[in-house]
Scaffold this motif. Structure first.
Motif, PDB file in Angstrom:
ATOM      1  N   ALA A 185       6.392   1.534  -0.882  1.00  9.33           N
ATOM      2  CA  ALA A 185       5.109   1.256  -0.221  1.00  9.33           C
ATOM      3  C   ALA A 185       5.377   0.523   1.084  1.00  9.33           C
TER       4      ALA A 185
ATOM      5  N   GLN B 135       8.222  -1.317   5.645  1.00  8.49           N
ATOM      6  CA  GLN B 135       8.395  -0.231   4.685  1.00  8.49           C
ATOM      7  C   GLN B 135       9.498  -0.560   3.679  1.00  8.49           C
TER       8      GLN B 135
ATOM      9  N   ARG C   5      -4.586  -0.791  -1.035  1.00  6.71           N
ATOM     10  CA  ARG C   5      -3.710  -1.949  -0.909  1.00  6.71           C
ATOM     11  C   ARG C   5      -3.901  -2.838  -2.136  1.00  6.71           C
TER      12      ARG C   5
ATOM     13  N   GLN D 194       0.844  -1.181   0.000  1.00  7.16           N
ATOM     14  CA  GLN D 194       0.000   0.000   0.000  1.00  7.16           C
ATOM     15  C   GLN D 194       0.884   1.237   0.000  1.00  7.16           C
ATOM     16  N   ALA D 195       0.772   2.008  -1.051  1.00  5.37           N
ATOM     17  CA  ALA D 195       1.500   3.266  -1.161  1.00  5.37           C
ATOM     18  C   ALA D 195       0.627   4.388  -0.611  1.00  5.37           C
ATOM     19  N   PRO D 196       1.228   5.477  -0.198  1.00  7.19           N
ATOM     20  CA  PRO D 196       0.451   6.592   0.356  1.00  7.19           C
ATOM     21  C   PRO D 196      -0.625   7.055  -0.616  1.00  7.19           C
ATOM     22  N   GLY D 197      -1.840   7.158  -0.104  1.00  6.67           N
ATOM     23  CA  GLY D 197      -2.942   7.640  -0.918  1.00  6.67           C
ATOM     24  C   GLY D 197      -3.517   6.621  -1.883  1.00  6.67           C
ATOM     25  N   LYS D 198      -3.028   5.402  -1.823  1.00  7.64           N
ATOM     26  CA  LYS D 198      -3.510   4.361  -2.739  1.00  7.64           C
ATOM     27  C   LYS D 198      -4.088   3.188  -1.967  1.00  7.64           C
TER      28      LYS D 198
ATOM     29  N   THR E  51      11.356   1.530   0.650  1.00  5.28           N
ATOM     30  CA  THR E  51      11.527   2.842   0.033  1.00  5.28           C
ATOM     31  C   THR E  51      12.602   2.749  -1.041  1.00  5.28           C
TER      32      THR E  51
END
Length: 119
Positions: free
Chosen positions: A90, A114, A44, A38-42, A116
């Motif tokens: 994500a 995490q 899962r 799950q990326a920020p604002g998206k 990155t």
């Protein structure tokens, strides 16, 4: 049943990381083991999943770059991630579909780790 994930971290684009997840507890069998992210604002999304038979499936975005592997005896699942891209950044979650008996199933999630990808 609990899932314990490990791995993740910071890596440069084009680099590699390996995620591992181990299941603990008493089960009849583990039908599926896999990884979501799950990326920020998206939402899962499924990254890769492997059935206890060994058959696997991947998200189109990671096909050819990521490899999922499973050890049924050890009840572990690994995700080898190569050629990482910034868009792979994500929180990655281990997931399993558990059969507590031959007639039922339920889903279990591990803690997120995490990943990155950045220069």
């Amino acid at each position: 049943v609990q899932l314990q994930a490990s791995g993740g971290g910071l890596v440069q684009p084009g680099g590699s990381l390996r995620l591992s997840c181990a299941a603990s507890g008493t089960v009849f069998s583990i039908k599926f083991m896999g990884w979501y992210r799950q990326a920020p604002g998206k939402q899962r999304e499924l990254v890769a999943q492997v059935h206890k038979s060994g058959s696997s499936k991947y998200a189109d975005s990671v096909e050819g770059r990521f490899t999922i592997s499973r050890d049924n005896a050890k009840r572990t699942v690994d995700l080898q991630m190569n050629s990482l891209r910034p868009e792979d950044t994500a929180v990655y979650y281990c997931n399993a579909v558990i059969n507590p008996d031959p007639w039922s199933e339920y889903e279990v999630w591990g803690q997120g780790t995490q990943v990155t990808v950045s220069s």
